[in-house]
Enzyme design. Structure first.
Site, PDB file in Angstrom:
ATOM      1  N   THR A  51      -7.861   3.817 -21.553  1.00  0.00           N
ATOM      2  CA  THR A  51      -7.224   3.031 -22.609  1.00  0.00           C
ATOM      3  C   THR A  51      -6.357   3.895 -23.523  1.00  0.00           C
ATOM      4  O   THR A  51      -5.863   3.405 -24.539  1.00  0.00           O
ATOM      5  CB  THR A  51      -8.275   2.282 -23.452  1.00  0.00           C
ATOM      6  OG1 THR A  51      -9.210   3.230 -23.975  1.00  0.00           O
ATOM      7  CG2 THR A  51      -8.993   1.246 -22.619  1.00  0.00           C
ATOM      8  N   GLY A  96      -9.230  10.417 -23.575  1.00  0.00           N
ATOM      9  CA  GLY A  96     -10.354   9.818 -24.257  1.00  0.00           C
ATOM     10  C   GLY A  96      -9.927   9.245 -25.586  1.00  0.00           C
ATOM     11  O   GLY A  96      -9.310   9.943 -26.386  1.00  0.00           O
ATOM     12  N   GLY A 115     -12.002   6.199 -26.786  1.00  0.00           N
ATOM     13  CA  GLY A 115     -13.133   5.382 -27.180  1.00  0.00           C
ATOM     14  C   GLY A 115     -14.398   5.915 -26.527  1.00  0.00           C
ATOM     15  O   GLY A 115     -14.351   6.789 -25.670  1.00  0.00           O
ATOM     16  N   THR A 167     -17.128  16.199 -24.851  1.00  0.00           N
ATOM     17  CA  THR A 167     -16.649  14.852 -25.140  1.00  0.00           C
ATOM     18  C   THR A 167     -15.489  14.522 -24.236  1.00  0.00           C
ATOM     19  O   THR A 167     -14.719  15.398 -23.879  1.00  0.00           O
ATOM     20  CB  THR A 167     -16.228  14.723 -26.612  1.00  0.00           C
ATOM     21  OG1 THR A 167     -15.852  13.368 -26.843  1.00  0.00           O
ATOM     22  CG2 THR A 167     -15.086  15.609 -26.963  1.00  0.00           C
TER      23      THR A 167
END
Length: 398
Positions: free
Chosen positions: A159, A181, A183, A191
């Site tokens: 996204t 990344g 969300g 992460t």
């Protein structure tokens, strides 16, 4: 240390360090656009990697943990739009097959391949289309790999609204990073997906220490929505083609690059309109500083106030106060500022509140919290919370 700025902030498009090549292609995981990428070193490399601590870690994470343990990773392959998580033994089999096929394409041992998968949880991989695509990539071979870092970063996107890349130089060596990344970002060891490639010659123990230190001050200080992904992976490959570098300069440049990528990720958080930084200093120790910074950064009330430029600074002291186990936090010692404007313990006048509202309309908002205890410090990176976040995630699979 020379900075070459990333494409989403009008930066020059980076090129790979010496010895690295990359491929991207459309494997049928998304409706259109590239969704498979491979980056490989043409010579042996050393590596370091960190992964999510999620108890539902995906098959790609579990397999890559095993491969990364040897600190000899030489290739990274990524599949976007399907996380291959919670897919049982077939998911494990499929992850191993993808790693093996990529290893065959680039002619390296399978245990020198790291794979990342990102996207929807709980759906089997469409292996027939993936196999067909990797067969075509195999006929091309590494000699035909011509994708630049921006194409790789774009092929990794789910996204995300834009690719994230960064580049630094250290002596004759270069460091290039790509990340995705926006969300499900509340890191725990690592992460999202973030890969760093360098032609610096760095011993594996030094590389691991420098990378973990960089991750701890950057990616592990990032939060968009408090949710830890099942697929988080961060890795660095160093092939030594440019020769040795000063260890301190390398570590500083690597940390700066990771911080650059972190801020790009925060700016592109789902529905985000503003970058939010929360710095806590004079804490008991760095761990306390990070804990307090995260409690403010993750507060929906703080994030929505930032989004609406509402000068409701009381939400910040509320979020600091949530750390009830930190009994040494004394309100009489705490100071809170937005930018240069002190809001606590000062009693802002109506004019000062109007100034605060104007400040909060900026695309970057900095909150500074002084605890008055000792020398601990940390900065957290995130974004505001808008209706756009709800829209993206309410309709993610439908």
């Amino acid at each position: 240390m020379q900075h070459v700025y990333a494409v989403d902030r009008f930066r020059a498009s980076p090129t790979w360090p010496v010895g690295f090549r990359a491929y991207t292609g459309h494997g049928g995981l998304r409706a259109d656009g590239d969704d498979i990428s491979i980056v490989v070193s043409d010579r042996p490399a050393v590596s370091a990697a960190v992964f999510t601590r999620s108890r539902f870690a995906g098959a790609a994470v579990r397999l890559s943990r095993e491969h990364a343990a040897g600190r000899r990773l030489r290739a990274v392959g990524t599949l976007a739009k399907n996380a291959n998580v919670a897919t049982g033994r077939p998911g494990d089999t499929h992850a191993a097959e993808v790693a093996g096929r990529i290893a065959a394409i680039v002619a390296v041992p399978t245990d020198e391949v790291l794979i990342g998968m990102t996207g929807v949880i709980g759906r089997p991989l469409p292996m027939d289309t993936i196999r067909a695509h990797l067969d075509r990539a195999a006929r091309l071979g590494p000699a035909g790999f011509d994708a630049d870092p921006v194409r790789v970063a774009r092929a990794m996107m789910t996204t995300d609204t834009r690719p994230k890349t960064a580049e630094r130089t250290v002596g004759r060596a270069r460091i290039v990073g790509v990340a995705k990344g926006v969300g499900m970002l509340e890191p725990d060891m690592a992460t999202m997906l973030a890969y760093v490639f360098t032609d610096a010659a760095v011993p594996p123990t030094e590389l691991d220490a420098a990378f973990r230190a960089a991750v701890d001050k950057s990616f592990n200080c990032l939060s968009v929505d408090t949710d830890t992904s099942t697929s988080d992976t961060a890795a660095i490959l160093a092939n030594g083609a440019a020769g040795p570098v000063d260890p301190a300069e390398f570590a500083a440049s690597l940390a700066d690059l990771c911080l650059d990528l972190t801020e790009q990720l925060a700016r592109d958080g789902e529905g985000a309109t503003k970058l939010l930084r929360v710095t806590v200093d004079r804490a008991r120790d760095d761990a306390q500083a990070k804990r307090v910074a995260k409690s403010v950064l993750n507060s929906p009330l703080v994030k929505t106030a930032v989004h609406g430029a509402d000068p409701n600074w009381g939400r910040v002291v509320m979020a600091v106060g949530k750390n009830s186990a930190d009994t040494d936090i004394d309100p009489n010692r705490v100071t809170v500022r937005f930018g240069a404007l002190e809001v606590y313990p000062a009693d802002p006048t109506p004019a000062a509140l109007a100034e605060l509202g104007e400040y909060m309309r900026r695309p970057e908002v900095d909150i500074h919290i002084h605890l008055g205890l000792a020398g601990g410090t940390a900065t957290g990176y995130g974004c505001d919370l808008s209706a756009g976040y709800v829209r993206v995630n309410a309709d993610y699979t439908s």
